[in-house]
Scaffold this motif. Structure first.
Motif, PDB file in Angstrom:
ATOM      1  N   SER A  13       0.485  -1.292  -0.276  1.00  0.00           N
ATOM      2  CA  SER A  13       0.119   0.289   0.033  1.00  0.00           C
ATOM      3  C   SER A  13       0.581   1.468  -0.095  1.00  0.00           C
ATOM      4  O   SER A  13      -0.112   2.389   0.340  1.00  0.00           O
ATOM      5  CB  SER A  13      -1.008  -0.578   1.139  1.00  0.00           C
ATOM      6  OG  SER A  13      -0.125  -0.019   2.627  1.00  0.00           O
ATOM      7  N   HIS A  16       2.900   2.770  -4.991  1.00  0.00           N
ATOM      8  CA  HIS A  16       2.111   1.907  -6.153  1.00  0.00           C
ATOM      9  C   HIS A  16       1.234   2.979  -6.979  1.00  0.00           C
ATOM     10  O   HIS A  16       1.204   3.551  -6.899  1.00  0.00           O
ATOM     11  CB  HIS A  16       1.306   0.739  -4.530  1.00  0.00           C
ATOM     12  CG  HIS A  16       0.320   0.548  -5.778  1.00  0.00           C
ATOM     13  ND1 HIS A  16      -0.548  -0.063  -6.640  1.00  0.00           N
ATOM     14  CD2 HIS A  16       0.374  -1.616  -5.451  1.00  0.00           C
ATOM     15  CE1 HIS A  16      -1.039  -0.897  -6.950  1.00  0.00           C
ATOM     16  NE2 HIS A  16      -0.885  -1.595  -5.687  1.00  0.00           N
ATOM     17  N   LEU A  19      -2.587   2.356  -7.525  1.00  0.00           N
ATOM     18  CA  LEU A  19      -3.194   3.294  -6.450  1.00  0.00           C
ATOM     19  C   LEU A  19      -3.248   4.597  -6.220  1.00  0.00           C
ATOM     20  O   LEU A  19      -3.468   5.376  -5.780  1.00  0.00           O
ATOM     21  CB  LEU A  19      -2.260   2.564  -5.338  1.00  0.00           C
ATOM     22  CG  LEU A  19      -3.442   2.719  -4.202  1.00  0.00           C
ATOM     23  CD1 LEU A  19      -4.810   2.457  -4.141  1.00  0.00           C
ATOM     24  CD2 LEU A  19      -2.720   1.701  -2.518  1.00  0.00           C
ATOM     25  N   CYS A  31     -10.965  -1.554  -3.436  1.00  0.00           N
ATOM     26  CA  CYS A  31      -9.029  -2.356  -3.836  1.00  0.00           C
ATOM     27  C   CYS A  31      -9.731  -3.804  -3.784  1.00  0.00           C
ATOM     28  O   CYS A  31     -10.017  -3.753  -3.293  1.00  0.00           O
ATOM     29  CB  CYS A  31      -8.224  -1.623  -3.021  1.00  0.00           C
ATOM     30  SG  CYS A  31      -7.991  -0.471  -2.772  1.00  0.00           S
ATOM     31  N   LEU A  60      -2.030  -6.236   3.987  1.00  0.00           N
ATOM     32  CA  LEU A  60      -2.660  -5.319   3.185  1.00  0.00           C
ATOM     33  C   LEU A  60      -3.762  -4.583   3.222  1.00  0.00           C
ATOM     34  O   LEU A  60      -3.840  -3.588   3.135  1.00  0.00           O
ATOM     35  CB  LEU A  60      -2.192  -6.035   1.359  1.00  0.00           C
ATOM     36  CG  LEU A  60      -2.612  -4.547   0.554  1.00  0.00           C
ATOM     37  CD1 LEU A  60      -1.417  -3.436   1.053  1.00  0.00           C
ATOM     38  CD2 LEU A  60      -2.916  -5.945  -0.691  1.00  0.00           C
ATOM     39  N   SER A  63      -3.677  -2.726   6.439  1.00  0.00           N
ATOM     40  CA  SER A  63      -3.066  -1.356   5.714  1.00  0.00           C
ATOM     41  C   SER A  63      -4.712  -1.028   5.167  1.00  0.00           C
ATOM     42  O   SER A  63      -4.088   0.397   5.276  1.00  0.00           O
ATOM     43  CB  SER A  63      -1.556  -1.286   4.863  1.00  0.00           C
ATOM     44  OG  SER A  63      -1.406  -0.522   4.382  1.00  0.00           O
ATOM     45  N   LEU A  64      -4.572  -0.730   4.251  1.00  0.00           N
ATOM     46  CA  LEU A  64      -5.685  -0.138   3.565  1.00  0.00           C
ATOM     47  C   LEU A  64      -6.837   0.343   4.392  1.00  0.00           C
ATOM     48  O   LEU A  64      -7.049   1.395   4.391  1.00  0.00           O
ATOM     49  CB  LEU A  64      -6.287  -0.406   2.379  1.00  0.00           C
ATOM     50  CG  LEU A  64      -5.321  -1.399   1.600  1.00  0.00           C
ATOM     51  CD1 LEU A  64      -6.122  -1.894   0.379  1.00  0.00           C
ATOM     52  CD2 LEU A  64      -5.026  -0.309   0.496  1.00  0.00           C
TER      53      LEU A  64
END
Ligand code: FAD
Length: 485
Positions: A13, A16, A19, A31, A60, A63-64
């Motif tokens: 994340s 990227h 993103l 996502c 991930l 984290s997102l």
């Protein structure tokens, strides 16, 4: 407007490309990751890579969610045929565009073209970006505009072109609040291995840390010893390389971050960092070879003349191949290396070269069988680097070693594992042999073998081929390409 980022081999994340661009262009960004049955179905049920991906996705997702600042934020994980699932999800979410990073493997390109056309019919665009390499496709070409097929001039051109622009990160944080909450019905956690139909593989016991944090941990550790990389990297018993390949493969580490660190340290005079940067350039090199010559993915030799070689076949070749796979060739360095890949999914680069050469040039077995075996076993399996490595070793590739250069597995063993530390780790049955006898036990004196408790043919195999005879057979086999070289 709203967009959907489709994660594939870029499980992070930070820094990227897709993103970053989605957050710039859209007010709301979803996502997703699809566990693609087209890829998963043919795999053995215990596959370290599936566990690695799954663990990395859990991180991930968290984290997102944190970046979005919303308890319902995070990753939408799906399981099915990506070419169907992804457009269906985009439609369900009502997005205007799907953002993804390039994947230049022929099968992935075909899948993406399919998805692109299905999305287009729905009025949704698929936008793709370079992310996985520093330079890709036709970015580094010769003066006459053709792709490079020799590494050193490619590397020189790569180094001439590199600057801060290509190494800087694609930031995510500044617009992270545009990450959208997951709609009800799509708030499920990342699938368990069991739900995916896979078994655990014990990554924790292998001490293979997953996700962005795992990559950072390995990177920090490597940076402590990067200056010695040029001297340490060839000795499999030494902690010389970075062990980051699996993280570069699945994008839990950004290639820009790795290359930037190597480039900076190299500019400050670190020979180790300069050599490591070279390895990252090999990675780019093989990616562009595959992009320009997709036929190599289907088994073609890079140099077509090499397709005329007749490899051994039949029951004898099958038996030799099985001995190679199972580490029963009687050559300790080869067998220890095969034990390493079988037990851990990793193999040291020097050993990859040794065992690949041994399969093709000592056993006379088609290198493509070895390529497939590596593809099944390696955690870091990447079609481009794997094919490049195999074609290098079998001399059929671009910038490969000449066919008459045939590694001697015993000299390689004496040179790169002089005290046999690596061999003893993976072949404990030979541990008590003195250093001099360890590299070629069949040459050991009977008393030495007896004292070490080794009976050849029982505790450890006799060599399946004689290297000198095999060498002569290989030179004869390769005579068909002599004129073409
Ligand atoms: P380090 O020595 O720390 O190198 C840093 C990074 O540079 C690696 O992580 C990798 O991303 C890249 N790199 C290093 N050497 C090469 C190379 N020769 N070609 C392309 N990239 C390179 N590498 C893979 O990533 N996937 C493969 O499937 C693969 N198959 C191989 C098969 C054969 C027969 C051979 C000879 C080599 C193969 N390699 C492959 C290249 C190399 O062996 C591994 O990248 C390396 O051993 C990984 O360990 P590391 O991360 O500790 O490497």
């Amino acid at each position: 407007s709203s967009g959907l980022v489709w994660f594939r081999r870029d499980l992070r994340s930070t820094d990227h490309a897709a993103l970053h661009h989605a957050l710039r262009q859209c007010q709301q960004v979803h996502c997703a990751f699809v566990f693609d049955t087209e890829i998963l179905d043919p795999l053995p049920r215990a596959d370290r890579r599936v566990e690695f991906i799954r663990e990395s996705l859990v991180e991930l997702d968290a984290s997102l969610r944190e970046l979005s600042g919303d308890a319902h934020g995070g990753l939408i994980a799906c399981h099915g045929l990506a070419r169907d699932e992804l457009p269906a999800l985009a439609r369900q979410l009502g997005v205007q565009a799907v953002f993804a990073n390039h994947d230049d493997e022929p099968q992935a390109l075909e899948r993406d073209e399919h998805v692109r056309s299905v999305l287009l019919a729905l009025g949704i665009r698929l936008l793709t970006f370079k992310d996985h390499t520093v330079f890709e496709r036709g970015e580094v070409l010769t003066q006459s505009g053709t792709p490079y097929t020799v590494f050193t001039p490619y590397k020189n051109a790569w180094l001439r072109k590199i600057d801060d622009f290509y190494l800087s990160a694609y930031p995510v944080e500044p617009r992270a609040r545009r990450l959208a909450p997951r709609p009800e019905g799509l708030r499920r956690p990342v699938h368990s291995l069991n739900a995916l139909g896979f078994e655990p593989t014990g990554l924790a016991q292998l001490r293979l840390p997953t996700g962005m944090q795992g990559a950072q941990q390995l990177l920090d550790d490597f940076l402590e010893r990067i200056d010695a990389y040029d001297e340490a990297r060839d000795f499999p018993a030494v902690k010389g390389p970075s062990y980051l390949s699996v993280h570069l493969r699945f994008g839990t580490l950004s290639i820009r971050q790795a290359a930037r660190l190597a480039h900076e340290r190299s500019a400050r005079g670190s020979a180790g960092a300069a050599t490591w940067l070279s390895e990252l350039i090999w990675r780019d090199f093989y990616f562009q070879v595959l992009a320009h010559h997709p036929q190599i993915a289907g088994g073609a030799s890079f140099k077509p003349a090499y397709d005329a070689i007749e490899w051994d076949s039949g029951a004898h070749a099958d038996a030799l191949f099985a001995a190679w796979c199972e580490g029963r060739t009687g050559y300790p360095l080869v067998d220890a290396a095969m034990a390493q890949i079988n037990q851990t999914g990793y193999m040291h680069n020097r050993l990859r070269m040794v065992v690949a050469s041994f399969l093709a040039k000592d056993l006379g077995v088609d290198w493509r069988r070895g390529e497939r075996y590596f593809a099944e076993k390696l955690n870091d399996f990447d079609l481009s680097a794997n094919n490049g490595g195999w074609q290098w070793a079998s001399s059929s590739g671009c910038d490969a070693q000449p066919y008459f250069r045939i590694f001697n597995p015993v000299s390689q063993s004496r040179k790169f594992d002089p005290e046999g530390r690596f061999i003893r780790r993976y072949l404990p049955q030979l541990a008590k042999l003195p250093d001099a006898a360890l590299h070629a036990p069949w040459l050991a004196r009977p008393l030495e073998l007896q004292a070490a408790g080794v009976t050849l043919g029982e505790d450890y195999p006799r060599p399946v081929v004689d290297h000198d005879e095999a060498r002569q057979r290989t030179l004869a086999r390769y005579a068909v390409v002599k004129k073409a070289d």
